[in-house]
Scaffold this active site. Structure first.
Site: not given
Ligand code: IVH
Length: 682
Positions: A180, A123
């Site tokens: 991201e 993550k």
């Protein structure tokens, strides 16, 4: 420039297309694969040529040309972008039980017996964005916003080299890629170092730095910040048959030249998820980017679809979070501690806070300059960080939460370093150009004495079992021990007189001190706690000199024959052994046989003594071991990774990231022929 004739125009177009293809390819090798094929100078030449063509013939310029990565005219505001497929968030799991429950719900929802297959990945701690490609060209990019409407940050995204502006021929006519934007740890350090040297405010962490850089109205500012990107999914796609699993989708994106991280895996069942979580956690500190957890996604897209969403989060995926490394708390006091070598360290006493997996009550403020720069004061709300095993530190204060006497005056004054040592009252000294403030009293300062003895007894030094901080404190305060040599004269009766010491534990301690005798020379040198002499240097010194007498008699020049011993370390050693007090303590320690001398195995005084080399890539003729042996025979040292201390990088074919790092640090790069030449000429 006059307009081109038709045949000339055709040639120009071809060359421009060729240049763009080449530059995109080398850009990809460098920024996505971290494995450049050509030197920077060659890349720059291609870029310059393309720029010249585009300046001379503006009609040839396009928005997805690699020249467009430098930023464009500033915007007034960001336009809004509606997300066709909403950008949702993930539910969090904070414990193994949460993960077990997630997997159970998934199996129940799918009516599935046995283990499910999951795609697992880090993550990333950055900013979610979506990228639109129309007919293979980057068309638009947006932030997540509230999940339904984001901001058009296309101009800024275009400056990120890891984001392709043009996709390979077989890309679908419409493709939306999600992922991201992050700032790598090393780029963050560099950005903050630059800010520091200009006296500007630093960013608290890479995430904030990435967010601040991406939300710039002036994309030329973004272009100067080094951001990168990792893809982790897709949005709307048209005109392509999609793979059947998330894992294959990622492979497909990698083929389309999107950066996908190396750390993604496919695992089975809860056991697989938890094992991945532990493995990724163990690697966390070494990863080039920051993460705050692992993301688990059902691998089969059909299963994802079957489970669907609840509210704003998918049922088919979850984020398993590591304990936060940063938390907010309040500074209750700022104390100053005196260390082993007399350094005064300001320490923030904090309202207890759970961070990085432990309860933290103290955080280092490093030194006076740091406290001033961060302007940490009593009563401030601060961000505390504890990453891995690193000592907790105060990252920054939240100025808006500072308690005020009135609207303008802070309740507490700015921190000032005491002018006298808080332990012994002796004056402190701060040398020009040094960050550290020191007590001038040497081992006459009880704090330094205590720390010196604690260090002497510690596990990696003389390893005296049971002699902890509290005990040393009492021994020094009672005047029973002033120097390490005094330890060996302690009697059971003396020790038994201390607080919380019975006869039995007292005799255990005296026995442990006795057992610590006759340590090898390396440990003993380390135990002496000489400034700038750590464990490895102690080992190298012991090996080179063999016995303590020889080491004590060596001058700076002789000392500098030992690897990694430069003028600073040599000077520390000479000064330490010149001190009559230290000589007297060593003399007494010698009489009690605290250490054993060994054999001298001097390091070769070859002409490359003191030089550090790093090897990378495949050399045309020399095997790696052979190159290493030759360098060592000439007195050089071969290290595993490139740092500021590296003198030479020897690069062969396919050099990888060490090459980039060396370029960044300005390390001299040699090829095989240049190395051989250097080895020859003394
Ligand atoms: S998948 C439907 N994968 O986490 C959800 N998200 O809470 C799609 N994030 O805003 C997200 N790394 O910024 C996904 N490997 C990863 C991720 C990731 C970080 C962030 C993302 C998103 C947030 C969701």
């Amino acid at each position: 420039m006059p307009p081109l004739r038709e045949d000339e125009a055709h040639k120009a177009e071809q060359r421009v297309a060729e240049l763009r293809r080449l530059i995109d390819y080398h850009n990809y090798r460098y920024y996505v694969l971290d494995n450049p094929e050509i030197p920077d100078a060659e890349y720059d030449r291609l870029m310059r040529e393309l720029q010249q063509w585009e300046t001379a013939h503006p009609e040839l310029a396009t928005p997805d040309s690699p020249t467009q990565r430098v930023g464009a005219t500033p915007l007034k505001v960001f336009a809004e972008v509606q997300h066709g497929v909403p950008m949702l968030s993930l539910n969090n799991a904070f414990s193994d039980e949460d993960v077990v429950a997630f997997d159970r719900r998934a199996r129940e929802g799918l009516d599935h017996d046995g283990e499910l297959v999951y795609a697992v990945e880090p993550k990333f701690d950055g900013l979610a964005i979506t990228l639109h490609y129309q007919n293979g060209h980057f068309a638009q990019g947006a932030t997540r916003g509230d999940g339904y409407t984001g901001e058009d940050v296309s101009a800024n995204l275009r400056t990120i080299h890891a984001i392709p502006l043009k996709l390979p021929e077989d890309a679908p006519p419409w493709l939306e890629v999600r992922g991201e934007v992050v700032m790598l740890k090393r780029d963050f350090e560099r950005l903050n170092a630059e800010a520091r040297s200009r006296g500007d405010k630093e960013f608290a962490n890479p995430r904030n730095a990435a967010a601040g850089s991406l939300r710039q109205l002036d994309s030329r500012v973004t272009a100067k910040r080094r951001l990168t990107f990792f893809a982790y999914g897709i949005g709307r796609v048209e005109g392509a048959e999609l793979p059947k699993t998330h894992g294959e989708t990622m492979d497909w994106l990698a083929e389309l030249r999107f950066p996908v991280c190396q750390e993604r895996r496919i695992v089975r069942g809860v056991q697989g998820l938890l094992r991945y979580f532990a493995e990724l956690g163990a690697q966390r500190e070494q990863l080039p980017y920051e993460i705050d957890g692992a993301v688990y996604k059902l691998n089969k897209l059909a299963e994802q679809e079957a489970l669907g969403f609840v509210a704003r989060a998918p049922r088919f995926a979850i984020a398993h979070k590591y304990p936060a490394q940063e938390e907010l708390t309040v500074v209750e006091a700022i104390d100053v501690q005196v260390g082993r070598t007399g350094t005064l360290t300001p320490v923030a006493r904090l309202k207890p806070v759970f961070v990085g997996g432990v309860t933290v009550t103290n955080a280092t403020l490093h030194n006076e300059d740091e406290v001033r720069r961060k302007d940490v004061r009593v009563g401030d709300t601060v961000i505390v960080r504890r990453a891995g095993d690193v000592i907790p530190e105060v990252v920054a204060i939240l100025p808006e939460r500072r308690p005020m006497r009135d609207l303008v005056t802070p309740l507490h004054e700015a921190f000032a370093m005491p002018t006298a040592c808080p332990e012994c009252g002796a004056p402190v000294v701060k040398l020009e150009g040094e960050a550290a403030t020191r007590c001038s009293n040497g081992l006459s300062c009880p704090a330094q004495r205590k720390q010196a003895i604690i260090h002497f007894a510690s596990r990696r030094a003389m390893d005296i079992e049971g002699l902890g901080d509290k005990l040393v404190e009492q021994l020094v305060d009672k005047g029973l021990v002033r120097t390490p040599a005094d330890l060996y004269e302690l009697t059971v009766a003396q020790v038994a007189g201390l607080e919380r010491m019975a006869e039995k534990s007292a005799s255990n301690l005296v026995a442990a001190i006795e057992r610590s005798k006759r340590k090898d020379l390396a440990r003993f040198i380390h135990a002496l706690g000489i400034r700038n002499v750590g464990e490895q240097t102690a080992k190298d010194l012991a090996r080179h000199f063999g016995n303590l007498d020889a080491l004590m008699q060596a001058d700076a020049e002789m000392l500098m024959q030992v690897p990694d011993v430069g003028p600073v370390v040599a000077e520390s050693l000479v000064a330490f052994f010149a001190e009559p007090h230290n000589r007297a303590v060593i003399e007494r320690l010698g009489q009690t046989e605290a250490w054993q001398d060994g054999e001298a195995q001097p390091f070769a005084a070859g002409h490359l003594a003191g030089k550090t080399f790093v090897l990378t890539g495949t050399l045309p003729n020399l095997a790696r071991e052979a190159a290493k042996a030759l360098i060592e025979a000439a007195g050089g040292k071969v290290a595993g990774s490139v740092s500021k201390k590296t003198d030479y990088l020897v690069a062969g074919a396919e050099p990888g990231s060490k090459y980039t790092k060396a370029q960044e640090l300005g390390v001299t790069i040699l090829d095989e022929a240049q190395l051989l030449k250097l080895l020859e000429t003394p």
